[in-house]
Design a protein around this motif. Structure first.
Motif, PDB file in Angstrom:
ATOM      1  N   ASP A  82       0.808  -1.217   0.000  1.00 49.52           N
ATOM      2  CA  ASP A  82       0.000   0.000   0.000  1.00 49.52           C
ATOM      3  C   ASP A  82       0.843   1.269   0.000  1.00 49.52           C
ATOM      4  O   ASP A  82       0.334   2.366   0.211  1.00 49.52           O
ATOM      5  CB  ASP A  82      -0.933   0.015   1.218  1.00 49.52           C
ATOM      6  N   THR A  83       2.146   1.111  -0.226  1.00 42.80           N
ATOM      7  CA  THR A  83       3.071   2.239  -0.285  1.00 42.80           C
ATOM      8  C   THR A  83       3.789   2.200  -1.625  1.00 42.80           C
ATOM      9  O   THR A  83       4.069   1.134  -2.158  1.00 42.80           O
ATOM     10  CB  THR A  83       4.098   2.149   0.863  1.00 42.80           C
ATOM     11  N   ALA A  84       4.079   3.372  -2.154  1.00 42.13           N
ATOM     12  CA  ALA A  84       4.827   3.463  -3.397  1.00 42.13           C
ATOM     13  C   ALA A  84       5.846   4.589  -3.271  1.00 42.13           C
ATOM     14  O   ALA A  84       5.561   5.637  -2.686  1.00 42.13           O
ATOM     15  CB  ALA A  84       3.898   3.739  -4.575  1.00 42.13           C
ATOM     16  N   VAL A  85       7.024   4.342  -3.807  1.00 39.45           N
ATOM     17  CA  VAL A  85       8.087   5.346  -3.820  1.00 39.45           C
ATOM     18  C   VAL A  85       8.263   5.813  -5.258  1.00 39.45           C
ATOM     19  O   VAL A  85       8.525   5.011  -6.154  1.00 39.45           O
ATOM     20  CB  VAL A  85       9.403   4.763  -3.264  1.00 39.45           C
ATOM     21  N   PHE A  86       8.097   7.105  -5.459  1.00 41.87           N
ATOM     22  CA  PHE A  86       8.242   7.722  -6.768  1.00 41.87           C
ATOM     23  C   PHE A  86       9.495   8.600  -6.735  1.00 41.87           C
ATOM     24  O   PHE A  86       9.614   9.477  -5.883  1.00 41.87           O
ATOM     25  CB  PHE A  86       7.008   8.569  -7.095  1.00 41.87           C
ATOM     26  N   THR A  87      10.434   8.332  -7.631  1.00 43.12           N
ATOM     27  CA  THR A  87      11.631   9.168  -7.725  1.00 43.12           C
ATOM     28  C   THR A  87      11.714   9.726  -9.133  1.00 43.12           C
ATOM     29  O   THR A  87      11.302   9.089 -10.110  1.00 43.12           O
ATOM     30  CB  THR A  87      12.915   8.369  -7.401  1.00 43.12           C
ATOM     31  N   HIS A  88      12.255  10.954  -9.210  1.00 41.58           N
ATOM     32  CA  HIS A  88      12.415  11.584 -10.517  1.00 41.58           C
ATOM     33  C   HIS A  88      13.382  12.757 -10.413  1.00 41.58           C
ATOM     34  O   HIS A  88      13.779  13.171  -9.328  1.00 41.58           O
ATOM     35  CB  HIS A  88      11.069  12.031 -11.095  1.00 41.58           C
ATOM     36  N   ALA A  89      13.765  13.257 -11.573  1.00 43.20           N
ATOM     37  CA  ALA A  89      14.550  14.482 -11.664  1.00 43.20           C
ATOM     38  C   ALA A  89      13.592  15.591 -12.057  1.00 43.20           C
ATOM     39  O   ALA A  89      12.729  15.392 -12.920  1.00 43.20           O
ATOM     40  CB  ALA A  89      15.650  14.333 -12.706  1.00 43.20           C
ATOM     41  N   GLU A 107      14.033  14.307  -6.633  1.00 42.78           N
ATOM     42  CA  GLU A 107      12.947  14.276  -5.654  1.00 42.78           C
ATOM     43  C   GLU A 107      12.451  12.859  -5.442  1.00 42.78           C
ATOM     44  O   GLU A 107      12.376  12.069  -6.377  1.00 42.78           O
ATOM     45  CB  GLU A 107      11.792  15.161  -6.150  1.00 42.78           C
ATOM     46  N   THR A 108      12.107  12.589  -4.197  1.00 41.13           N
ATOM     47  CA  THR A 108      11.430  11.354  -3.819  1.00 41.13           C
ATOM     48  C   THR A 108      10.098  11.739  -3.202  1.00 41.13           C
ATOM     49  O   THR A 108      10.054  12.595  -2.315  1.00 41.13           O
ATOM     50  CB  THR A 108      12.247  10.559  -2.784  1.00 41.13           C
ATOM     51  N   VAL A 109       9.033  11.137  -3.688  1.00 44.23           N
ATOM     52  CA  VAL A 109       7.711  11.316  -3.101  1.00 44.23           C
ATOM     53  C   VAL A 109       7.203   9.926  -2.734  1.00 44.23           C
ATOM     54  O   VAL A 109       7.185   9.026  -3.576  1.00 44.23           O
ATOM     55  CB  VAL A 109       6.729  12.007  -4.075  1.00 44.23           C
ATOM     56  N   VAL A 110       6.815   9.769  -1.484  1.00 43.63           N
ATOM     57  CA  VAL A 110       6.256   8.504  -1.018  1.00 43.63           C
ATOM     58  C   VAL A 110       4.741   8.649  -1.011  1.00 43.63           C
ATOM     59  O   VAL A 110       4.199   9.603  -0.444  1.00 43.63           O
ATOM     60  CB  VAL A 110       6.776   8.147   0.391  1.00 43.63           C
ATOM     61  N   PHE A 111       4.084   7.707  -1.668  1.00 46.37           N
ATOM     62  CA  PHE A 111       2.625   7.686  -1.732  1.00 46.37           C
ATOM     63  C   PHE A 111       2.100   6.527  -0.897  1.00 46.37           C
ATOM     64  O   PHE A 111       2.752   5.485  -0.769  1.00 46.37           O
ATOM     65  CB  PHE A 111       2.152   7.502  -3.182  1.00 46.37           C
ATOM     66  N   HIS A 112       0.886   6.706  -0.367  1.00 45.22           N
ATOM     67  CA  HIS A 112       0.209   5.641   0.366  1.00 45.22           C
ATOM     68  C   HIS A 112      -1.185   5.475  -0.241  1.00 45.22           C
ATOM     69  O   HIS A 112      -1.859   6.462  -0.538  1.00 45.22           O
ATOM     70  CB  HIS A 112       0.102   5.994   1.855  1.00 45.22           C
ATOM     71  N   ARG A 113      -1.576   4.219  -0.403  1.00 40.93           N
ATOM     72  CA  ARG A 113      -2.897   3.935  -0.970  1.00 40.93           C
ATOM     73  C   ARG A 113      -3.960   4.234   0.093  1.00 40.93           C
ATOM     74  O   ARG A 113      -3.872   3.775   1.228  1.00 40.93           O
ATOM     75  CB  ARG A 113      -3.007   2.477  -1.397  1.00 40.93           C
ATOM     76  N   THR A 114      -4.941   5.023  -0.287  1.00 39.90           N
ATOM     77  CA  THR A 114      -6.073   5.307   0.589  1.00 39.90           C
ATOM     78  C   THR A 114      -7.331   4.834  -0.123  1.00 39.90           C
ATOM     79  O   THR A 114      -7.253   4.386  -1.275  1.00 39.90           O
ATOM     80  CB  THR A 114      -6.183   6.823   0.873  1.00 39.90           C
ATOM     81  N   GLY A 115      -8.468   4.975   0.511  1.00 41.19           N
ATOM     82  CA  GLY A 115      -9.722   4.583  -0.118  1.00 41.19           C
ATOM     83  C   GLY A 115      -9.969   5.307  -1.425  1.00 41.19           C
ATOM     84  O   GLY A 115     -10.589   4.773  -2.338  1.00 41.19           O
ATOM     85  N   GLY A 116      -9.456   6.531  -1.534  1.00 46.96           N
ATOM     86  CA  GLY A 116      -9.694   7.325  -2.729  1.00 46.96           C
ATOM     87  C   GLY A 116      -8.556   7.334  -3.721  1.00 46.96           C
ATOM     88  O   GLY A 116      -8.550   8.131  -4.643  1.00 46.96           O
ATOM     89  N   GLY A 117      -7.565   6.483  -3.544  1.00 42.85           N
ATOM     90  CA  GLY A 117      -6.437   6.443  -4.479  1.00 42.85           C
ATOM     91  C   GLY A 117      -5.110   6.563  -3.739  1.00 42.85           C
ATOM     92  O   GLY A 117      -4.964   6.088  -2.627  1.00 42.85           O
ATOM     93  N   TRP A 118      -4.157   7.224  -4.357  1.00 41.16           N
ATOM     94  CA  TRP A 118      -2.814   7.357  -3.809  1.00 41.16           C
ATOM     95  C   TRP A 118      -2.573   8.800  -3.372  1.00 41.16           C
ATOM     96  O   TRP A 118      -2.760   9.721  -4.152  1.00 41.16           O
ATOM     97  CB  TRP A 118      -1.779   6.953  -4.862  1.00 41.16           C
ATOM     98  N   ARG A 119      -2.159   8.981  -2.102  1.00 38.84           N
ATOM     99  CA  ARG A 119      -1.862  10.316  -1.568  1.00 38.84           C
ATOM    100  C   ARG A 119      -0.413  10.384  -1.159  1.00 38.84           C
ATOM    101  O   ARG A 119       0.144   9.425  -0.619  1.00 38.84           O
ATOM    102  CB  ARG A 119      -2.720  10.618  -0.351  1.00 38.84           C
ATOM    103  N   ALA A 120       0.186  11.521  -1.364  1.00 42.04           N
ATOM    104  CA  ALA A 120       1.578  11.728  -0.976  1.00 42.04           C
ATOM    105  C   ALA A 120       1.657  11.875   0.546  1.00 42.04           C
ATOM    106  O   ALA A 120       0.871  12.603   1.143  1.00 42.04           O
ATOM    107  CB  ALA A 120       2.138  12.962  -1.662  1.00 42.04           C
TER     108      ALA A 120
END
Length: 134
Positions: A82-89, A107-120
């Protein structure tokens, strides 16, 4: 799962687009209220989206800070349940009272799955030293 991968990319795209377009309400709404932020330009970790909003407001009022454009490249999504790590330039063009500047960062943005989708839930920004030497 490809669906989750695509959904995380869509959440990241929406976050970057809101940032690039100066749509601060949409940008901040992409984060959970208790998200944390680590920026190389800040003197401390920010422990909530409200703290980040206050800092952004200070930048805007005191420095005339505005985002003019932002491009995302070299993107990667790592799915961890339920967690995702997004990295980019990111290459961002900003304006302040001092003028315009182009900033290259990673940048690294960590997302977590919620009932409504993915939130940072976390964002970490570092200078891109490789871009400075290129």
């Amino acid at each position: 799962m490809t669906n989750d991968h695509d959904a995380v990319l869509a959440a990241a795209d929406a976050l970057v687009a809101a940032f690039a377009g100066g749509r601060t309400e949409d940008y901040f709404d992409a984060f959970s209220a208790d998200a944390s932020f680590v920026f190389h330009t800040a003197d401390r970790r920010l422990d909530s989206t409200d703290e980040y909003r206050a800092l952004w407001r200070k930048w805007s009022e005191e420095d005339g800070f505005r985002v003019l454009a932002c491009e995302s490249a070299d993107r990667r999504v790592q799915l961890l349940g339920d967690t995702a790590v997004f990295t980019h330039a990111v290459t961002t063009r900003v304006a302040t009272h001092a003028g315009e500047e182009t900033v290259r960062e990673r940048e690294t943005v960590v997302f977590h799955r919620t009932g409504g989708g993915w939130r940072a839930v976390h964002e970490h920004l570092s200078p891109d030293s490789a871009a400075a030497t290129a």
